[in-house]
Design a protein around this motif. Structure first.
Motif, PDB file in Angstrom:
ATOM      1  N   ASP A 276      28.433 -26.174 -26.121  1.00 15.66           N
ATOM      2  CA  ASP A 276      28.774 -27.031 -27.255  1.00 15.66           C
ATOM      3  C   ASP A 276      27.966 -28.318 -27.218  1.00 15.66           C
ATOM      4  N   GLU A 277      27.479 -28.713 -28.394  1.00 12.83           N
ATOM      5  CA  GLU A 277      26.729 -29.958 -28.512  1.00 12.83           C
ATOM      6  C   GLU A 277      27.410 -30.823 -29.554  1.00 12.83           C
ATOM      7  N   LEU A 278      27.702 -32.059 -29.202  1.00 12.90           N
ATOM      8  CA  LEU A 278      28.356 -32.970 -30.126  1.00 12.90           C
ATOM      9  C   LEU A 278      27.393 -33.352 -31.236  1.00 12.90           C
ATOM     10  N   LEU A 279      27.794 -33.108 -32.468  1.00 17.26           N
ATOM     11  CA  LEU A 279      26.982 -33.469 -33.626  1.00 17.26           C
ATOM     12  C   LEU A 279      27.029 -34.984 -33.776  1.00 17.26           C
ATOM     13  N   ILE A 280      25.855 -35.628 -33.760  1.00 19.28           N
ATOM     14  CA  ILE A 280      25.828 -37.087 -33.841  1.00 19.28           C
ATOM     15  C   ILE A 280      25.260 -37.601 -35.162  1.00 19.28           C
ATOM     16  N   GLU A 281      24.546 -36.730 -35.893  1.00 18.45           N
ATOM     17  CA  GLU A 281      23.962 -37.183 -37.151  1.00 18.45           C
ATOM     18  C   GLU A 281      23.625 -36.006 -38.060  1.00 18.45           C
TER      19      GLU A 281
END
Length: 156
Positions: A97-102
């Motif tokens: 999982d990768e945190l969506l930052i933009e």
């Protein structure tokens, strides 16, 4: 250096354990898949910006986009631009999982399309979409939001 991928499919799903929206991009392509996680606070910021963007650039072109409907037998009615997600591939090819930052939107005047860029710290996924595709993708993402438990109005 960020991994760059071309986003061809979008599969949103609410992850109850993480209490976030998981957006699996290219869910059935192991080499080009990314699983972005979108937090509640990110959702609250993103959708008003998206609405303003859509009104600014596509006000005249918007046709109502319907999310897939289920008939009385429990089978999805499909149109040409959506398809059912293969649940086994969704789990089999799952990435970290990768945190969506933009999320960035860029309007291309010549073609009346939008380049959408989803970014985390390590991955960038890019898609070029027309007005209906853009609206359809974000409508489907919106339908995965747990409005009641997040204390958000359905009119977000």
């Amino acid at each position: 250096m960020k991994k760059n991928i071309t986003a061809l499919s979008f599969t949103p799903k609410y992850d109850e354990l993480e209490d976030r929206i998981r957006i699996s991009i290219n869910y059935d392509d192991f080499d080009n898949r990314v699983d972005f996680m979108m937090s509640r606070s990110f959702v609250l910021k993103l959708f008003p910006i998206l609405d303003d963007y859509m009104l600014k650039f596509y006000e005249m072109d918007l046709n109502p986009v319907q999310a897939p409907q289920v008939n009385k037998e429990g089978v999805f009615k499909q149109d040409k631009s959506t398809s059912l997600t293969d649940g086994s591939n969704l789990e089999l090819y799952k990435q970290e999982d990768e945190l969506l930052i933009e999320v960035k939107f860029s309007f291309v005047k010549k073609t009346k399309t939008t380049i959408v860029v989803f970014e985390s710290k390590s991955t960038q996924a890019t898609a070029r979409l027309d007005a209906n595709s853009l609206k359809q993708i974000f409508t489907i993402i919106k339908k995965s939001i747990p409005f009641f438990s997040w204390g958000i109005s359905h009119n977000l």
